[in-house]
Design a protein around this motif. Structure first.
Motif, PDB file in Angstrom:
ATOM      1  N   GLU A  87       0.816  -1.218   0.000  1.00  0.00           N
ATOM      2  CA  GLU A  87       0.000   0.000   0.000  1.00  0.00           C
ATOM      3  C   GLU A  87       0.848   1.264   0.000  1.00  0.00           C
ATOM      4  OE1 GLU A  87      -2.546  -0.502   3.377  1.00  0.00           O
ATOM      5  OE2 GLU A  87      -3.903  -1.903   2.333  1.00  0.00           O
ATOM      6  N   GLN A  88       1.931   1.270   0.754  1.00  0.00           N
ATOM      7  CA  GLN A  88       2.765   2.465   0.806  1.00  0.00           C
ATOM      8  C   GLN A  88       3.500   2.697  -0.503  1.00  0.00           C
ATOM      9  OE1 GLN A  88       2.661   4.729   3.124  1.00  0.00           O
ATOM     10  NE2 GLN A  88       1.301   3.548   4.449  1.00  0.00           N
ATOM     11  N   ILE A  89       3.999   1.629  -1.112  1.00  0.00           N
ATOM     12  CA  ILE A  89       4.670   1.783  -2.401  1.00  0.00           C
ATOM     13  C   ILE A  89       3.679   2.241  -3.468  1.00  0.00           C
ATOM     14  CG2 ILE A  89       5.833   0.531  -4.272  1.00  0.00           C
ATOM     15  CD1 ILE A  89       7.276  -1.103  -2.153  1.00  0.00           C
ATOM     16  N   ALA A  90       2.459   1.683  -3.447  1.00  0.00           N
ATOM     17  CA  ALA A  90       1.435   2.089  -4.410  1.00  0.00           C
ATOM     18  C   ALA A  90       1.085   3.565  -4.259  1.00  0.00           C
ATOM     19  CB  ALA A  90       0.181   1.227  -4.235  1.00  0.00           C
ATOM     20  N   ALA A  91       1.188   4.063  -3.028  1.00  0.00           N
ATOM     21  CA  ALA A  91       0.876   5.471  -2.761  1.00  0.00           C
ATOM     22  C   ALA A  91       2.065   6.387  -3.026  1.00  0.00           C
ATOM     23  CB  ALA A  91       0.414   5.630  -1.311  1.00  0.00           C
ATOM     24  N   GLY A  92       3.189   5.809  -3.442  1.00  0.00           N
ATOM     25  CA  GLY A  92       4.365   6.616  -3.739  1.00  0.00           C
ATOM     26  C   GLY A  92       5.168   7.010  -2.516  1.00  0.00           C
TER      27      GLY A  92
END
Length: 333
Positions: free
Chosen positions: A289-294
Protein backbone atom coordinates in the motif's frame (compact mmCIF):
# COMPACT_ATOMS: atom_id res chain seq x y z
CA UNK A 1 6.77 -1.26 -12.08
CA UNK A 2 3.50 -3.10 -12.68
CA UNK A 3 0.53 -3.34 -10.34
CA UNK A 4 2.12 -6.55 -9.06
CA UNK A 5 5.17 -6.13 -6.82
CA UNK A 6 7.72 -8.82 -7.55
CA UNK A 7 9.67 -9.79 -4.47
CA UNK A 8 13.07 -11.36 -3.98
CA UNK A 9 13.78 -13.20 -0.73
CA UNK A 10 17.37 -13.20 0.56
CA UNK A 11 18.10 -16.24 2.80
CA UNK A 12 16.14 -19.44 3.33
CA UNK A 13 15.93 -19.91 7.12
CA UNK A 14 12.88 -20.34 9.30
CA UNK A 15 11.76 -16.71 9.29
CA UNK A 16 12.18 -16.55 5.51
CA UNK A 17 9.86 -19.53 5.11
CA UNK A 18 7.22 -18.20 7.50
CA UNK A 19 7.17 -14.78 5.86
CA UNK A 20 7.25 -16.15 2.31
CA UNK A 21 4.21 -18.34 2.96
CA UNK A 22 2.38 -15.17 4.06
CA UNK A 23 3.62 -13.12 1.11
CA UNK A 24 1.86 -15.60 -1.16
CA UNK A 25 -1.46 -14.74 0.55
CA UNK A 26 -1.29 -10.99 -0.08
CA UNK A 27 -2.88 -9.54 -3.22
CA UNK A 28 -0.42 -7.54 -5.31
CA UNK A 29 2.60 -9.68 -4.42
CA UNK A 30 4.49 -12.19 -6.52
CA UNK A 31 7.47 -13.93 -4.95
CA UNK A 32 9.76 -13.93 -7.94
CA UNK A 33 13.17 -15.11 -6.69
CA UNK A 34 15.13 -16.42 -3.71
CA UNK A 35 18.85 -16.55 -2.96
CA UNK A 36 21.07 -18.53 -0.64
CA UNK A 37 24.82 -19.06 -0.39
CA UNK A 38 24.05 -22.67 -1.30
CA UNK A 39 22.25 -22.80 -4.62
CA UNK A 40 20.73 -26.17 -3.68
CA UNK A 41 19.04 -24.55 -0.65
CA UNK A 42 17.69 -21.77 -2.83
CA UNK A 43 16.37 -24.27 -5.34
CA UNK A 44 14.74 -26.34 -2.60
CA UNK A 45 13.12 -23.22 -1.12
CA UNK A 46 11.94 -22.13 -4.57
CA UNK A 47 10.38 -25.53 -5.19
CA UNK A 48 8.65 -25.47 -1.82
CA UNK A 49 6.92 -22.16 -2.53
CA UNK A 50 6.65 -22.24 -6.33
CA UNK A 51 9.17 -19.43 -6.81
CA UNK A 52 10.33 -19.08 -10.45
CA UNK A 53 14.00 -18.17 -9.90
CA UNK A 54 16.70 -19.37 -7.50
CA UNK A 55 20.15 -17.82 -7.08
CA UNK A 56 23.28 -18.97 -5.28
CA UNK A 57 24.38 -15.42 -4.45
CA UNK A 58 22.29 -12.45 -3.36
CA UNK A 59 24.17 -10.19 -5.76
CA UNK A 60 22.66 -12.21 -8.61
CA UNK A 61 19.20 -11.68 -7.14
CA UNK A 62 19.82 -7.92 -6.86
CA UNK A 63 20.91 -7.85 -10.51
CA UNK A 64 17.55 -9.32 -11.57
CA UNK A 65 15.73 -6.42 -13.29
CA UNK A 66 12.32 -7.98 -12.62
CA UNK A 67 12.52 -7.64 -8.81
CA UNK A 68 10.84 -4.64 -7.19
CA UNK A 69 11.15 -5.43 -3.47
CA UNK A 70 13.85 -7.31 -1.57
CA UNK A 71 13.01 -9.01 1.72
CA UNK A 72 16.16 -9.40 3.84
CA UNK A 73 15.88 -12.45 6.11
CA UNK A 74 19.56 -12.99 6.91
CA UNK A 75 21.17 -13.09 10.37
CA UNK A 76 21.45 -9.62 11.94
CA UNK A 77 25.11 -9.30 11.03
CA UNK A 78 24.25 -9.18 7.33
CA UNK A 79 21.23 -6.87 7.40
CA UNK A 80 23.19 -3.73 6.64
CA UNK A 81 25.34 -5.39 3.98
CA UNK A 82 22.41 -6.84 2.04
CA UNK A 83 19.93 -4.00 2.56
CA UNK A 84 22.43 -1.33 1.50
CA UNK A 85 23.37 -3.33 -1.60
CA UNK A 86 19.67 -3.73 -2.44
CA UNK A 87 19.03 -0.01 -2.12
CA UNK A 88 22.05 0.77 -4.29
CA UNK A 89 20.63 -1.65 -6.85
CA UNK A 90 17.42 0.36 -6.94
CA UNK A 91 15.27 -2.09 -4.97
CA UNK A 92 12.71 -1.32 -2.29
CA UNK A 93 13.55 -3.12 0.97
CA UNK A 94 11.81 -4.87 3.84
CA UNK A 95 14.56 -5.75 6.34
CA UNK A 96 14.19 -8.06 9.31
CA UNK A 97 14.66 -6.80 12.84
CA UNK A 98 16.78 -5.95 14.61
CA UNK A 99 17.29 -3.45 11.79
CA UNK A 100 21.11 -3.37 11.92
CA UNK A 101 23.97 -3.87 14.40
CA UNK A 102 24.73 -0.18 14.96
CA UNK A 103 22.95 3.16 14.93
CA UNK A 104 25.33 4.38 12.22
CA UNK A 105 24.35 1.47 9.98
CA UNK A 106 20.65 2.22 10.53
CA UNK A 107 21.18 5.88 9.68
CA UNK A 108 23.12 4.94 6.56
CA UNK A 109 20.26 2.73 5.30
CA UNK A 110 17.79 5.54 5.87
CA UNK A 111 20.04 7.97 4.03
CA UNK A 112 20.37 5.60 1.08
CA UNK A 113 16.62 5.06 0.83
CA UNK A 114 15.91 8.78 1.12
CA UNK A 115 18.48 9.79 -1.49
CA UNK A 116 17.20 7.21 -3.97
CA UNK A 117 13.49 7.65 -3.31
CA UNK A 118 13.07 3.98 -2.39
CA UNK A 119 10.79 2.36 0.17
CA UNK A 120 12.54 0.97 3.24
CA UNK A 121 11.00 -0.58 6.35
CA UNK A 122 12.12 -2.64 9.30
CA UNK A 123 10.04 -5.82 9.47
CA UNK A 124 8.59 -5.11 12.91
CA UNK A 125 5.38 -6.94 12.06
CA UNK A 126 3.90 -6.31 15.52
CA UNK A 127 3.09 -2.72 14.57
CA UNK A 128 0.63 -3.93 11.93
CA UNK A 129 -1.18 -6.68 13.83
CA UNK A 130 -4.89 -5.67 14.10
CA UNK A 131 -5.04 -5.78 17.90
CA UNK A 132 -1.87 -3.71 18.20
CA UNK A 133 -3.43 -1.12 15.92
CA UNK A 134 -6.51 -1.30 18.18
CA UNK A 135 -4.27 -0.74 21.19
CA UNK A 136 -2.83 2.41 19.66
CA UNK A 137 -6.34 3.67 18.90
CA UNK A 138 -7.45 3.08 22.50
CA UNK A 139 -4.40 4.91 23.83
CA UNK A 140 -4.97 7.81 21.44
CA UNK A 141 -8.54 8.05 22.74
CA UNK A 142 -7.19 8.11 26.32
CA UNK A 143 -9.17 4.99 27.19
CA UNK A 144 -6.91 4.44 30.22
CA UNK A 145 -6.00 8.07 30.86
CA UNK A 146 -2.40 9.21 31.01
CA UNK A 147 0.09 6.40 30.36
CA UNK A 148 2.39 5.79 33.31
CA UNK A 149 3.86 2.34 32.77
CA UNK A 150 4.65 -0.14 30.00
CA UNK A 151 5.67 -3.68 30.88
CA UNK A 152 6.72 -6.31 28.33
CA UNK A 153 8.82 -9.46 28.32
CA UNK A 154 10.10 -11.98 25.81
CA UNK A 155 12.18 -14.91 26.98
CA UNK A 156 12.75 -18.43 25.70
CA UNK A 157 15.09 -21.20 26.80
CA UNK A 158 17.45 -21.72 23.89
CA UNK A 159 19.97 -24.60 23.88
CA UNK A 160 23.47 -23.24 24.19
CA UNK A 161 25.29 -23.82 20.91
CA UNK A 162 28.17 -21.35 20.52
CA UNK A 163 28.10 -21.44 16.72
CA UNK A 164 24.33 -20.89 16.49
CA UNK A 165 23.23 -17.41 15.42
CA UNK A 166 21.58 -16.80 18.82
CA UNK A 167 24.88 -17.23 20.68
CA UNK A 168 27.42 -16.22 18.04
CA UNK A 169 28.62 -12.58 18.26
CA UNK A 170 29.80 -12.66 14.63
CA UNK A 171 26.18 -13.30 13.59
CA UNK A 172 24.73 -10.58 15.82
CA UNK A 173 23.65 -13.04 18.50
CA UNK A 174 22.19 -12.37 21.93
CA UNK A 175 18.82 -11.92 23.58
CA UNK A 176 18.37 -8.21 22.96
CA UNK A 177 18.75 -8.14 19.18
CA UNK A 178 16.72 -11.30 18.61
CA UNK A 179 13.98 -11.13 21.26
CA UNK A 180 14.46 -7.93 23.23
CA UNK A 181 13.84 -5.85 20.13
CA UNK A 182 10.14 -6.67 20.52
CA UNK A 183 9.58 -5.24 24.02
CA UNK A 184 11.90 -2.30 23.28
CA UNK A 185 10.04 -1.46 20.06
CA UNK A 186 6.72 -1.89 21.89
CA UNK A 187 7.78 0.59 24.57
CA UNK A 188 8.96 3.07 21.93
CA UNK A 189 5.62 2.70 20.14
CA UNK A 190 3.66 3.55 23.28
CA UNK A 191 5.87 6.03 25.13
CA UNK A 192 8.35 7.27 22.55
CA UNK A 193 12.08 7.82 22.98
CA UNK A 194 13.27 7.43 26.59
CA UNK A 195 15.41 10.00 28.38
CA UNK A 196 17.00 7.46 30.75
CA UNK A 197 18.16 3.86 30.47
CA UNK A 198 19.14 1.42 33.21
CA UNK A 199 20.26 -2.12 32.35
CA UNK A 200 21.01 -5.32 34.24
CA UNK A 201 21.75 -8.76 32.83
CA UNK A 202 24.31 -11.45 32.11
CA UNK A 203 26.50 -12.53 29.23
CA UNK A 204 27.09 -15.97 27.75
CA UNK A 205 30.55 -17.49 27.37
CA UNK A 206 30.62 -16.28 23.78
CA UNK A 207 30.22 -12.70 25.01
CA UNK A 208 26.68 -12.06 23.80
CA UNK A 209 23.91 -11.02 26.18
CA UNK A 210 22.09 -14.06 27.57
CA UNK A 211 19.44 -12.05 29.43
CA UNK A 212 18.68 -8.43 30.15
CA UNK A 213 16.29 -6.25 32.09
CA UNK A 214 15.78 -2.66 30.99
CA UNK A 215 14.22 0.28 32.77
CA UNK A 216 13.39 3.09 30.38
CA UNK A 217 12.64 6.44 31.99
CA UNK A 218 10.76 9.39 30.54
CA UNK A 219 10.86 13.09 31.44
CA UNK A 220 7.39 13.06 33.03
CA UNK A 221 8.22 10.10 35.25
CA UNK A 222 6.59 7.41 33.11
CA UNK A 223 8.55 4.20 32.77
CA UNK A 224 8.92 0.98 30.83
CA UNK A 225 9.99 -2.27 32.50
CA UNK A 226 11.27 -4.70 29.89
CA UNK A 227 12.99 -8.06 30.02
CA UNK A 228 14.39 -10.60 27.61
CA UNK A 229 16.17 -13.92 27.99
CA UNK A 230 17.68 -16.86 26.16
CA UNK A 231 17.95 -18.76 29.45
CA UNK A 232 14.35 -18.95 30.66
CA UNK A 233 10.83 -18.87 29.29
CA UNK A 234 8.73 -15.86 30.22
CA UNK A 235 5.04 -15.13 29.76
CA UNK A 236 5.67 -13.05 26.60
CA UNK A 237 2.92 -10.61 27.52
CA UNK A 238 2.64 -6.83 27.62
CA UNK A 239 0.68 -4.35 29.69
CA UNK A 240 0.07 -0.64 29.42
CA UNK A 241 -1.01 1.08 32.64
CA UNK A 242 -2.66 4.47 32.76
CA UNK A 243 -4.19 6.74 35.39
CA UNK A 244 -7.72 5.39 34.77
CA UNK A 245 -7.09 1.78 33.75
CA UNK A 246 -4.82 -0.69 32.03
CA UNK A 247 -4.65 -2.82 28.89
CA UNK A 248 -3.32 -6.38 28.99
CA UNK A 249 -2.00 -7.80 25.72
CA UNK A 250 -2.15 -11.59 25.73
CA UNK A 251 0.72 -13.90 24.85
CA UNK A 252 2.42 -13.66 22.49
CA UNK A 253 2.16 -9.89 22.72
CA UNK A 254 4.15 -9.48 19.49
CA UNK A 255 1.28 -11.10 17.54
CA UNK A 256 -1.72 -11.16 19.89
CA UNK A 257 -5.16 -12.60 19.21
CA UNK A 258 -6.64 -11.29 22.50
CA UNK A 259 -6.37 -8.07 24.48
CA UNK A 260 -8.29 -6.91 27.57
CA UNK A 261 -9.16 -3.36 28.54
CA UNK A 262 -9.62 -2.74 32.27
CA UNK A 263 -11.20 0.63 33.01
CA UNK A 264 -11.33 1.65 36.65
CA UNK A 265 -14.80 0.88 38.00
CA UNK A 266 -15.97 -0.98 34.89
CA UNK A 267 -16.16 -4.59 33.76
CA UNK A 268 -13.19 -5.79 31.70
CA UNK A 269 -13.64 -5.68 27.93
CA UNK A 270 -11.83 -8.28 25.83
CA UNK A 271 -11.05 -7.82 22.16
CA UNK A 272 -10.22 -10.78 19.92
CA UNK A 273 -8.92 -11.02 16.37
CA UNK A 274 -7.52 -14.11 14.66
CA UNK A 275 -4.41 -13.69 12.54
CA UNK A 276 -4.37 -13.75 8.75
CA UNK A 277 -1.84 -16.43 7.88
CA UNK A 278 1.09 -16.36 10.26
CA UNK A 279 0.55 -12.67 10.93
CA UNK A 280 3.27 -11.36 8.60
CA UNK A 281 0.60 -10.62 6.01
CA UNK A 282 -0.24 -7.26 7.56
CA UNK A 283 3.26 -5.82 7.23
CA UNK A 284 3.45 -7.16 3.67
CA UNK A 285 0.20 -5.42 2.80
CA UNK A 286 1.60 -2.24 4.35
CA UNK A 287 4.58 -2.41 1.99
CA UNK A 288 2.27 -2.88 -1.01
CA UNK A 289 0.00 0.00 0.00
CA UNK A 290 2.76 2.46 0.81
CA UNK A 291 4.67 1.78 -2.40
CA UNK A 292 1.44 2.09 -4.41
CA UNK A 293 0.88 5.47 -2.76
CA UNK A 294 4.36 6.62 -3.74
CA UNK A 295 5.64 6.67 -0.15
CA UNK A 296 9.15 5.72 0.92
CA UNK A 297 8.40 4.89 4.56
CA UNK A 298 5.52 3.67 6.70
CA UNK A 299 4.07 6.07 9.27
CA UNK A 300 3.52 3.08 11.57
CA UNK A 301 7.14 1.92 11.38
CA UNK A 302 8.90 5.10 10.38
CA UNK A 303 12.62 5.37 9.74
CA UNK A 304 13.10 7.48 12.89
CA UNK A 305 11.44 4.74 14.95
CA UNK A 306 13.87 2.10 13.68
CA UNK A 307 16.88 4.34 14.33
CA UNK A 308 15.68 5.24 17.84
CA UNK A 309 14.99 1.62 18.75
CA UNK A 310 18.51 0.75 17.57
CA UNK A 311 19.83 3.59 19.72
CA UNK A 312 18.21 2.08 22.82
CA UNK A 313 19.33 -1.47 21.98
CA UNK A 314 22.91 -0.41 21.28
CA UNK A 315 23.09 1.68 24.46
CA UNK A 316 21.86 -1.30 26.50
CA UNK A 317 24.35 -3.64 24.84
CA UNK A 318 27.17 -1.18 25.43
CA UNK A 319 26.40 -0.93 29.13
CA UNK A 320 26.47 -4.72 29.36
CA UNK A 321 29.85 -4.82 27.63
CA UNK A 322 28.52 -6.61 24.54
CA UNK A 323 30.24 -5.79 21.25
CA UNK A 324 29.18 -7.23 17.89
CA UNK A 325 31.39 -6.87 14.82
CA UNK A 326 30.04 -3.84 12.97
CA UNK A 327 30.40 -5.46 9.58
CA UNK A 328 31.08 -8.83 8.01
CA UNK A 329 33.32 -9.73 5.11
CA UNK A 330 31.31 -12.78 4.04
CA UNK A 331 29.85 -13.03 0.58
CA UNK A 332 26.38 -12.88 2.13
CA UNK A 333 23.60 -15.43 2.35
Amino acid sequence: MTDILRWGVVATGGIAGAVTSDLLLVPGIEVHAVSSRALAKAEQFAGRFGIPRAYGDYHELLADPDIDVVYVATPHSQHHEVASAALRAGKNVLCEKAFTLTVAQAEELVGLAESRGLFLMEAMWTRFIPLVRKLRALLADEAIGEIRLVRADFGVRAPYEPAHRLWNPALGGGALLDLGVYPVSFAHMVLGVPSELHVHGSRAATGVDAEAALLLGYPDGAQALLSTSLLAETRITAEVVGTTGRIEVASPFYAPTAMTLHRNGAEPETFRHELWGNGYTYQAREVVEQIAAGEVESPEMAWADSVNVMRTLCAALGRMGVAHPASQTSSGP
